[in-house]
Design an enzyme around this catalytic site. Structure first.
Site, mmCIF file in Angstrom:
data_model
loop_
_atom_site.group_PDB
_atom_site.id
_atom_site.type_symbol
_atom_site.label_atom_id
_atom_site.label_comp_id
_atom_site.label_asym_id
_atom_site.label_seq_id
_atom_site.Cartn_x
_atom_site.Cartn_y
_atom_site.Cartn_z
ATOM 1 N N THR A 73 0.829 -1.201 0.000
ATOM 2 C CA THR A 73 0.000 0.000 0.000
ATOM 3 C C THR A 73 0.870 1.260 0.000
ATOM 4 O OG1 THR A 73 -1.721 -1.202 1.185
ATOM 5 C CG2 THR A 73 -1.833 1.205 1.268
ATOM 6 N N GLN A 180 0.890 -9.197 -6.534
ATOM 7 C CA GLN A 180 0.520 -10.603 -6.744
ATOM 8 C C GLN A 180 1.402 -11.303 -7.769
ATOM 9 O OE1 GLN A 180 -1.434 -12.364 -4.909
ATOM 10 N NE2 GLN A 180 -2.477 -10.760 -3.764
ATOM 11 N N SER A 200 5.068 -6.508 -2.065
ATOM 12 C CA SER A 200 4.806 -6.619 -0.636
ATOM 13 C C SER A 200 5.355 -7.931 -0.095
ATOM 14 C CB SER A 200 3.293 -6.550 -0.403
ATOM 15 O OG SER A 200 3.005 -6.874 0.944
ATOM 16 N N CYS A 326 -10.550 -7.327 1.443
ATOM 17 C CA CYS A 326 -10.891 -5.925 1.704
ATOM 18 C C CYS A 326 -12.354 -5.640 1.386
ATOM 19 C CB CYS A 326 -10.014 -5.016 0.875
ATOM 20 S SG CYS A 326 -8.297 -5.517 0.913
HETATM 21 C C1 LIG Z 1 -2.116 -7.243 -0.789
HETATM 22 C C2 LIG Z 1 -2.103 -6.309 -1.930
HETATM 23 C C3 LIG Z 1 -1.735 -4.961 -1.761
HETATM 24 C C4 LIG Z 1 -1.441 -4.368 -0.416
HETATM 25 O O1 LIG Z 1 -0.202 -4.775 0.119
HETATM 26 P P1 LIG Z 1 0.052 -4.567 1.693
HETATM 27 O O2 LIG Z 1 1.476 -4.975 1.890
HETATM 28 O O3 LIG Z 1 -0.917 -5.466 2.401
HETATM 29 O O4 LIG Z 1 -0.157 -3.127 1.995
HETATM 30 C C5 LIG Z 1 -1.716 -4.150 -2.873
HETATM 31 N N1 LIG Z 1 -2.013 -4.629 -4.095
HETATM 32 C C6 LIG Z 1 -2.354 -5.905 -4.305
HETATM 33 C C7 LIG Z 1 -2.645 -6.379 -5.684
HETATM 34 C C8 LIG Z 1 -2.410 -6.790 -3.233
HETATM 35 O O5 LIG Z 1 -2.772 -8.054 -3.440
#
Ligand SMILES: *Cc1c(COP(=O)(O)O)cnc(C)c1O
Length: 398
Positions: A73, A180, A200, A326
């Site tokens: 994020t 992803q 992430s 979410c």
């Molecule tokens: C999980 C996710 C995020 C957010 O990542 P965080 O590390 O949880 O803030 C953003 N984009 C996608 C496509 C995600 O799957």
């Protein structure tokens, strides 16, 4: 009941080897990387190793193209906010209808609070991007195009390398939310035109609260967090050393397991998908069958509520998700399935199963056994479903 975890797009288990690699940085190796003594030096060496490991996974040309952040994020926010500042005079963003809330909600706020114009490019019924609409939306006012590499709900992959070239033809920057994709798909940034990429840790077997933003050499970055000179002034704040070390190790493991992702994990996913569609009528696989993450399947079971499925599966020890984590909690079908115009009666019963290298054949067996009676039970209660499998009402569209 043996627990089955099939919600790896929401988060993954931290790999035990990642935990081992991190442990010293909570104890003996507690130094601050900026300190001018031995405690600091050994830590800054560890940060360098981690950066090189992530560089290798991304196929980045230089290790300093990687900026550590507090997660996906934060990386997404940094990329877009920076572009609006560095791309003088350009005040439009081109993105899609199916992004993660980290992009969509930021864009909504930018639209409301700063008058930024945001183009949301639609997708077709298989979740594929309308590339012609994308091309038309790009122009002299576009600061940045932000298009996810792979969709977290359906696994559909977008052709980001081509989309980056199109953005550059319009003089815009190109960012991809690759949270992803990283660790699941081969990535070779040095031979692409991608300027900025978000990832992430917790989606690839590293801890939560650590991530990175790739910033191509020569692309200016305005920090979102200002303070000390860490990360060459691009992200202030004392580094999350254990998290960074863990993400580095996770990157090394992901590269080593990439082949497995595309063979063993893909085969597990395919067996589950085919098995469920065979055993249960009125089940629709959403997402692009030709261009999809190897670990993800999203199946819409008509005339049932996803929440009901999740509760009953949870009782059977099986963890998966309806839409994205979410959006669950609200009774609206996910924004991704709505953008794909999945019929309302099916979108409500969409379930995402997402695998990782932790999964085994027995996980698939257990779901194949548990799922048919769950759906049967819920359909028996559904006003839209009659005993002979004939629908009582024509499905309405969203
Ligand atoms: C999980 C996710 C995020 C957010 O990542 P965080 O590390 O949880 O803030 C953003 N984009 C996608 C496509 C995600 O799957």
């Amino acid at each position: 009941m043996r627990p089955v975890y099939l919600d790896n797009n929401a988060t993954t288990r931290v790999d035990p080897a990642v935990v081992q690699e991190m442990l010293p940085y909570f104890s003996e190796q507690f130094g601050n990387a900026s300190s001018m003594h031995a405690f600091g030096a050994s830590v800054s060496g560890a940060l360098k190793t981690a950066r090189e490991r992530l560089q290798a996974l991304l196929g980045a040309e230089f290790d300093h193209e990687i900026v550590w952040t507090g997660g996906g994020t934060e990386s997404d926010n940094t990329a877009l906010l920076s572009a609006l500042e560095t791309q003088g005079g350009r005040n439009e963003i081109v993105t899609t209808q199916v992004e993660h809330p980290a992009i969509l909600n930021l864009c909504e706020w930018l639209q409301k609070s700063r008058g930024i114009k945001v183009h949301h490019i639609p997708v077709d019924a298989r979740g594929r991007l309308d590339v012609e609409a994308y091309r038309r939306a790009l122009g002299p006012k576009t600061a940045i195009a932000s298009i996810m590499w792979a969709n977290n709900e359906t696994g559909t992959i977008f052709p980001v390398e081509t989309l980056a070239e199109l953005a550059h033809e319009a003089g815009a920057l190109f960012h991809t939310d690759a949270v992803q994709a990283v660790g699941k798909l081969p990535i070779d940034l040095k031979n692409s035109e991608i300027d900025l990429l978000s990832l992430s840790g917790h989606k690839l077997h590293a801890p939560k609260g650590i991530g990175a933003l790739y910033v191509r050499k020569g692309v200016r970055l305005r920090p979102m967090i200002r303070g000390g000179h860490q990360e060459r002034g691009r992200r202030a704040g004392t580094e999350n050393v254990p998290g960074i070390v863990g993400l580095g190790k996770a990157a090394e493991l992901a590269l080593a397991h990439m082949e497995e992702e595309n063979t063993r994990v893909r085969a597990l996913r395919d067996r589950l998908e085919k098995g469920l569609v065979q055993r249960i009528g009125n089940a629709i696989v959403t997402g692009d069958q030709d261009s999809r993450l190897p670990n993800t399947t999203n199946i819409a079971f008509e005339f049932v509520e996803g929440e009901g499925i999740l509760l009953l599966l949870n009782k059977a020890g099986i963890a998966c998700s309806s839409g994205s984590a979410c959006t669950s909690g609200s009774l609206e079908p996910s924004h991704v399935l709505r953008a794909m115009k999945v019929p309302y009666t099916a979108a409500h019963g969409a379930i995402r199963f997402s695998f990782s290298r932790d999964n085994v054949e027995e996980d698939v067996d257990q779901v194949l056994e548990a799922m048919p009676p769950v759906i049967e039970k819920l359909r028996a209660l559904s006003p839209f479903w009659s005993k002979n499998g004939q629908t009582q009402f024509a499905p309405s569209y969203v």
